[in-house]
Design an enzyme around this catalytic site. Structure first.
Site, PDB file in Angstrom:
ATOM      1  N   GLU A 154      -4.671  -7.329  -2.378  1.00 35.17           N
ATOM      2  CA  GLU A 154      -4.325  -5.945  -2.996  1.00 35.17           C
ATOM      3  C   GLU A 154      -3.265  -6.795  -3.644  1.00 35.17           C
ATOM      4  O   GLU A 154      -3.194  -7.782  -3.884  1.00 35.17           O
ATOM      5  CB  GLU A 154      -3.403  -5.613  -1.598  1.00 35.17           C
ATOM      6  CG  GLU A 154      -2.574  -6.310  -0.910  1.00 35.17           C
ATOM      7  CD  GLU A 154      -1.974  -5.184   0.353  1.00 35.17           C
ATOM      8  OE1 GLU A 154      -1.616  -4.022  -0.049  1.00 35.17           O
ATOM      9  OE2 GLU A 154      -1.400  -6.048   1.330  1.00 35.17           O
ATOM     10  N   LYS A 206       3.483  -3.007   8.499  1.00 32.89           N
ATOM     11  CA  LYS A 206       4.589  -2.691   7.343  1.00 32.89           C
ATOM     12  C   LYS A 206       5.990  -3.414   7.853  1.00 32.89           C
ATOM     13  O   LYS A 206       6.950  -2.589   8.212  1.00 32.89           O
ATOM     14  CB  LYS A 206       4.579  -1.358   6.821  1.00 32.89           C
ATOM     15  CG  LYS A 206       4.651  -1.354   5.467  1.00 32.89           C
ATOM     16  CD  LYS A 206       4.567   0.160   4.828  1.00 32.89           C
ATOM     17  CE  LYS A 206       5.112   0.368   3.502  1.00 32.89           C
ATOM     18  NZ  LYS A 206       4.318  -0.376   2.245  1.00 32.89           N
TER      19      LYS A 206
END
Ligand SMILES: *Cc1c(COP(=O)(O)O)cnc(C)c1O
Length: 295
Positions: A189, A156
């Protein structure tokens, strides 16, 4: 009174909360982050978020100058300092101040740790309740998700341009959210959320191995589904399977669970948030009310 921002353990007013223009987080997106939520003084999945922050940091060889326990405590202190009952917490760790070159060694291990706790705001164009009642319309965009061999989506990282490009493409077409595919053309996603479909009462979500970040909300939904004895599968998905599914929804810490009612112009199910989605939204809410680290 404005919010107090924690930078390297010190609190600053919003207007004074600044970092160096030589910080590699700014110059190169060299750093990692987490988004966390608290509900009625309970921080949801704090350990999971802190663990993932340290995993992201480890992968990019960024040494965080404090232990996980200290990090968790710092999050709690920042929430208390801001007297927030319900909050969105952004944890940011950058490589710190260096020179204009790429070399992270020039940052001399002085990582910058920023903790911002504020009220939650998402999809400001639409009222959250409205969004949950009506559901989102989304599209697939041309920009594919980063390849794991290039920049692994499990990290991330502050280098978020991949997702921002997809967001721009969606917004240019008049949509708030987009499906990103992986390099093989499978559904990966959305720009900051994971995706699920429901087919014949069972849940499917892409596996984490290609272009999909393993979301903590995603894992929570898989847990809830299994406890409810619904089939829940991590399985590659094509756009076709999304189009012909009975329900689609997105998951993320900020968004929680958001129903999707149209994908690339195809109505999903009867065009209204489905009953499995509504059940999962309710169960997720219930969990956030009773689980978490109290402050
Ligand atoms: C953070 C993030 C998510 C959602 O993860 P959660 O842990 O559920 O908040 C999904 N996709 C991307 C690209 C993300 O950065």
């Amino acid at each position: 009174m404005g919010i107090k921002i924690n930078i390297n353990g010190k609190y600053y007013d919003k207007k004074d909360a600044k970092i160096s223009v030589f910080d590699h987080g700014l110059l190169y997106g060299d750093g990692v982050f987490e988004g966390i939520r608290s509900y009625s003084r309970l921080v949801f999945k704090l350990k999971e978020h802190v663990d993932r922050l340290y995993e992201s940091a480890k992968s990019i060889m960024l040494e965080i100058p404090m232990s996980k326990q200290q990090m968790a405590k710092a999050v709690i202190s920042t929430l208390k300092a801001n007297k927030l009952k319900d909050a969105y917490i952004r944890l940011v760790v950058t490589r710190g101040e260096g020179d204009l070159g790429l070399d992270p060694r020039k940052c001399k291990g002085n990582a910058t740790v920023i903790i911002i706790a504020d009220k939650i705001a998402l999809y400001p164009e639409q009222h959250p309740e409205q969004l949950c009642k009506k559901g989102l319309e989304i599209i697939t965009v041309p920009t594919i998700r980063n390849l794991p061999e290039a920049l692994n989506p499990q990290i991330k990282s502050l280098n978020y341009l991949n997702n921002i490009l997809a967001k721009i493409e969606a917004v240019n077409c008049g949509f708030q959210e987009a499906i990103m595919l992986d390099s093989l053309g499978y559904v990966a996603e959305c720009t900051g959320d994971n995706i699920f479909i429901v087919k014949r009462g069972e849940l499917y979500t892409p596996p984490q191995c290609m272009g999909t970040l393993r979301g903590i909300t995603r894992d929570t939904i898989l847990d809830i589904a299994r406890k409810k004895r619904l089939g829940a599968h991590e399985h590659v998905l094509t756009r076709h399977e999304v189009y012909i599914s009975d329900e689609v929804f997105l998951t993320g810490t900020a968004a929680e669970v958001i129903p999707v009612v149209k994908v690339d112009g195809r109505k999903i199910g009867d065009g209204k948030p489905g009953k499995t989605t509504l059940m999962l939204m309710k169960e997720y809410k219930k969990l956030t009310k009773k689980e978490g680290v109290r402050y």
